[in-house]
Each structure stands twice: as C-alpha cells, then as structure tokens.
Design a protein around this motif. Structure first.
Motif, PDB file in Angstrom:
ATOM      1  N   THR A 166       0.772   9.694  -5.504  1.00 50.32           N
ATOM      2  CA  THR A 166       0.949  10.948  -5.112  1.00 50.32           C
ATOM      3  C   THR A 166       1.679  11.455  -6.347  1.00 50.32           C
ATOM      4  O   THR A 166       1.615  12.632  -6.964  1.00 50.32           O
ATOM      5  CB  THR A 166       1.696  10.974  -3.951  1.00 50.32           C
ATOM      6  N   SER A 206       0.916  -1.187   0.028  1.00 54.47           N
ATOM      7  CA  SER A 206      -0.021   0.050   0.042  1.00 54.47           C
ATOM      8  C   SER A 206       0.997   1.247   0.019  1.00 54.47           C
ATOM      9  O   SER A 206       0.444   2.365  -0.780  1.00 54.47           O
ATOM     10  CB  SER A 206      -0.885  -0.035   1.080  1.00 54.47           C
ATOM     11  N   GLU A 231       0.695   4.319  -2.720  1.00 52.61           N
ATOM     12  CA  GLU A 231       0.487   5.592  -2.451  1.00 52.61           C
ATOM     13  C   GLU A 231       1.494   6.511  -2.809  1.00 52.61           C
ATOM     14  O   GLU A 231       1.103   7.636  -3.517  1.00 52.61           O
ATOM     15  CB  GLU A 231       0.371   5.586  -0.812  1.00 52.61           C
TER      16      GLU A 231
END
Length: 493
Positions: A61, A53, A57
């Motif tokens: 981003t 994860s 992420e």
C-alpha cells in the motif's frame, strides 16, 4: 529551456519505507520531495522468517502511494532497494510479485556490504570526509559500520543487530530491567566481537551516526539532557532513565510515538555496546542515509566532486554572485590572515572563504540591509559538506560583514576573541577590495598584536577621503567589541 531530470530512490528498510525525489540543478542535487512511512517489516517476520500478510499488505500500500509521484519516469531514473528484512524473508517472492502489480520498477534486494557502500556514498556526498571517518548506521534489522575517507570506503561490516530485532528478542513485553538489558548487551557484544579488532586496527578521526534509530536517541538526549551529542556518559544516563521508567508506558518524552518509545531501549542498548566496544569518544548524528547514496549513484554527473566546492558553486550560480569580486576579497583576506600569530584552522579558513563567496547573496532581495538578507538565506540553506559549526560561523560572518555589530550568540563555534579578530579582518578585506572591475586592492599592511590591529596606509591614500572615512567608522565599530583598531600613514622616505 532544458527539461529538468528527476531521479527517485526508495529504501525498503526493516523499520521504514523511505522515498526521495531529487533534481539536478546548477551542479547540485536538490531534494524536491521526501516521504517516509513506518511499516516495521522486521516485526512482521515470524520464527520461520516469513513476512506476515499484514506486513506485506502495508508495505505494498505504501509503495502504491509513493509510485503516484513518479510512475511515468523511465526505469533508469528510479531505483528501489530492499535491505535486511526482505533479504531474510523466505517468502520474498510473494512480496516482489505483489509490488510488481502496483509499480513498473524492479526491487533490488541488496546484501549488507552493498547497503554499507550506499550508506557511505550518501554520507560522503553530503559531508566533507577529509579525515578517516567511522560511519554507523543502525537499522531495524541490521547495523552497518564503515570506515572510509573522502569517497573511498576502506572497511565495511554488516551485523545482525537491528533495533527492532533486539526489541522483539529482548524487550517484547514492554518492560526494561537490568536483566533483559544485560542479556541484550551480551548478545550485541558477541556480534561486535567479530569486527572490533579489525576496526580498531584501521582507526578513525571522527564518528558519524546515520539512520532514524540514532536520531531517535539524539532526540531523547536533547530533550532530557539538553545536548544531542552521543557519548558513553550520555548513553549511561539515558539507560538509567529507561530503567527508572521501567516500562514503555511510563516513558515521558514529548513528541515520541508509541512505536518510538518501544524502540528506544533497544536503540540505546545497541549504541552503548558499540561505543564501549569500539572505545568511541563521541558520535555526531548526520542526516544522510542509504537512499541518499542511491540518489548520488543515479546522478552520475555529481559523483566524487568536492562537496563544499559544489555547494558554494551552486549557490553562487543560483544568486548570480560576482565571483571575480569575491575571489579578490579572499586574496586580500589571505594577506591579512598570514599576520595572525595563531594560524587559522581548516574550519576557520573554509568558513572565511565561503563567507567571502556568499556574502552578497542577499542582493537578489534588496540592496538595503543586504547583509541581513544574505545571512537569512545562508542560515536557512542546506550547506552540504560544511559542519554545523562551519555553517554557524559562515552565517555570523555574513550577518556582521558591515555596519553595527549586533549582539552575538552566547555560544560561538570558536572562542569569542578569536571570532572578533577574524570578523575584523573579514570586514577590512571587504573595505579594501574596492570597485567591481579588476582594480588593485587598497595597499593596507596590518600588524596584529593581541587585542590590537594596526593598519599602515600608503601615503598615496591621503587624498582618498571617502576611504579614510570608512576606515575611521570601522575603527569605531570594531572598538565596541574590545578590539583596538589603529591606522597610520607610512612616512615618505
């Protein structure tokens, strides 16, 4: 005024996510923005091939930040591709779903063969591949090898030997020793064994390496041994240096990040195995990449055109060059060149022609010392399609096109005597191409013998005192370089 069309390519790689935004101008693709963020997706894959994860992420981003630069462009002008790590990820749908929330563009997860074609496309549009070339691209999760010529790849292969994957598998403790280096080499050689015979059967005349991984090795070689050229000998020396350091924390390379130091051992190991197994004499780094191939696919009007011609034409248009005048210089130069006992090489002739076409770009700045302005512009221009040696030769010819010949670099792309001879003929061709209209060139016949250039003038030129003064001044300038320049008038029968 026409609207400027921008196109965007994003490569979601196993190590970095890279973005390039370009515009088409004067028949040329101009990069207006580049961004790279190191995400290390390959290190985020667990034993079950699921991306963590945290990795997802970080990547999302990055994509959100990148998309701010192009979010209003139509989908036809944006292409986002993902390679090995996302292809391997069992939870890729989770990644794609998260990406769809931050940007309105689909992600194309491509296979190794498609990646190889895009890499070759990027190299072919930025380097002149007149002879068959072997292209090697070492990514974080896989290595692509391509053999091709001009714009046609003949043989491609994608192998599961990426620098981050090898790092995680064999160098994950940060230690580098004979044991884990040998184990890594054995694994890499087993993968290479599947393609070695086919690639050697095709053969190649030049080897180019792309990707940040290969650039990483070149940077280390240049810092340690003063040359970025990759050979088996240089890689062995670098491997011995890594074994001497023994641990990542002991590596003393200026400007290298912690991630790069961790990656260096696996990068060297992969390259050494490839160079050995394929009997590569030397490998030169080139800065083309997969994302460049994507850009040139989007810029359909620029596909499959001669790279050098396109580059020169773009610059002549940009700086409003008198192309008829430069073509007349080339014709005059050709008459001189055929007198050489040693024929000009392709590198020499391409450089001479480009110098003739571009030697006046500095006039846009100021006519005073325009040769210096021209040389500065060309030296700092991106001459796509020209090798580093050709680029240097073009710059030197332009810088010394007239006036006093300044001190030359200690290392030249061709032998010093040869350069002075070609420079002398280049300068004479400019002098003999008089007038801006379609006037006939000065009838000057030359004879070249070792360090002597003899010019034979028509009797009709005896009254052209300005021209004779120029030739006399040129004789003085050239003789300072060790070449004797003689002029005499033909006798009237």
């Amino acid at each position: 005024m026409h609207d400027i069309k921008h196109i965007v390519a994003i490569d979601i790689g196993s190590t970095n996510i890279q973005m390039a935004i370009a515009k088409e101008h004067a028949g040329r693709l101009i990069i207006v923005e580049r961004q790279t963020q190191r995400i290390n997706l390959a290190l985020g894959l667990d034993d079950e091939k699921k991306l963590s994860s945290t990795s997802i992420e970080s990547a999302i981003t990055c994509l959100r930040e990148f998309s701010c630069a192009f979010s209003r462009l139509p989908q036809t002008d944006v292409r986002i591709v993902a390679t090995h790590s996302l292809r391997q990820a069992r939870n890729k749908s989770q990644f794609i779903g998260a990406a769809a929330k931050v940007m309105p563009y689909p992600i194309d997860i491509i296979d190794g063969k498609a990646a190889a074609h895009l890499i070759f496309n990027g190299v072919a549009h930025t380097h002149q591949l007149d002879s068959r070339a072997l292209i090697i691209d070492i990514g974080g999760g896989s290595t692509e090898l391509i053999i091709g010529k001009q714009f046609s790849p003949s043989l491609t292969s994608s192998l599961p030997i990426g620098s981050l994957d090898i790092q995680k598998r064999f160098f994950n403790t940060g230690q580098v020793n004979h044991n884990n280096y040998q184990q890594a080499s054995q694994f890499i050689n087993e993968q290479l064994a599947h393609i070695t015979a086919r690639f050697e059967h095709f053969g190649w005349q030049q080897v180019l390496g792309t990707s940040d991984t290969i650039h990483l090795v070149c940077r280390a070689l240049e810092q340690l041994f003063a040359s970025p050229l990759i050979t088996l000998n240089s890689l062995v020396k670098l491997r011995k240096k890594l074994l001497f350091w023994h641990a990542v924390d002991s590596i003393t390379l200026h400007g290298f990040t912690s991630d790069e130091k961790w990656q260096l051992s696996s990068a060297v190991c992969i390259l050494e195995s490839i160079v050995k197994q394929l009997n590569i004499t030397q490998l030169t780094y080139c800065n083309a990449a997969l994302k460049d191939g994507v850009l040139y696919e989007l810029a359909t009007s620029l596909q499959k055109s001669d790279v050098r011609t396109k580059t020169v034409k773009s610059l002549t248009n940009l700086y409003h060059i008198d192309t008829q005048y430069s073509e007349r210089i080339i014709k005059q130069l050709n008459k001189f060149i055929i007198q050489l006992t040693t024929p000009v090489t392709d590198l020499e002739w391409q450089s001479l022609c480009a110098a003739a076409k571009l030697h006046e770009v500095g006039l846009t700045i100021n006519s005073t010392n325009s040769h210096l302005h021209s040389a500065y512009i060309i030296e700092h221009s991106d001459l796509l399609g020209f090798s580093a040696e050709e680029h240097q030769l073009i710059t030197l010819l332009i810088r010394h096109q007239h006036q006093h010949i300044q001190q030359l670099p200690s290392i030249l792309p061709i032998k010093h005597e040869r350069f002075i001879t070609l420079l002398s003929l280049f300068r004479l061709a400019i002098i003999c191409t008089v007038g801006r209209l379609n006037a006939p060139p000065i009838p000057l016949n030359i004879h070249i013998n070792a360090h002597i250039i003899e010019g034979e003038l028509s009797p009709s030129l005896s009254g052209f005192h300005g021209l004779l003064a120029k030739l006399n001044e040129e004789r003085k300038q050239i003789e300072e370089t060790g070449i004797e320049l003689k002029f005499r008038c033909q006798t009237v029968a």
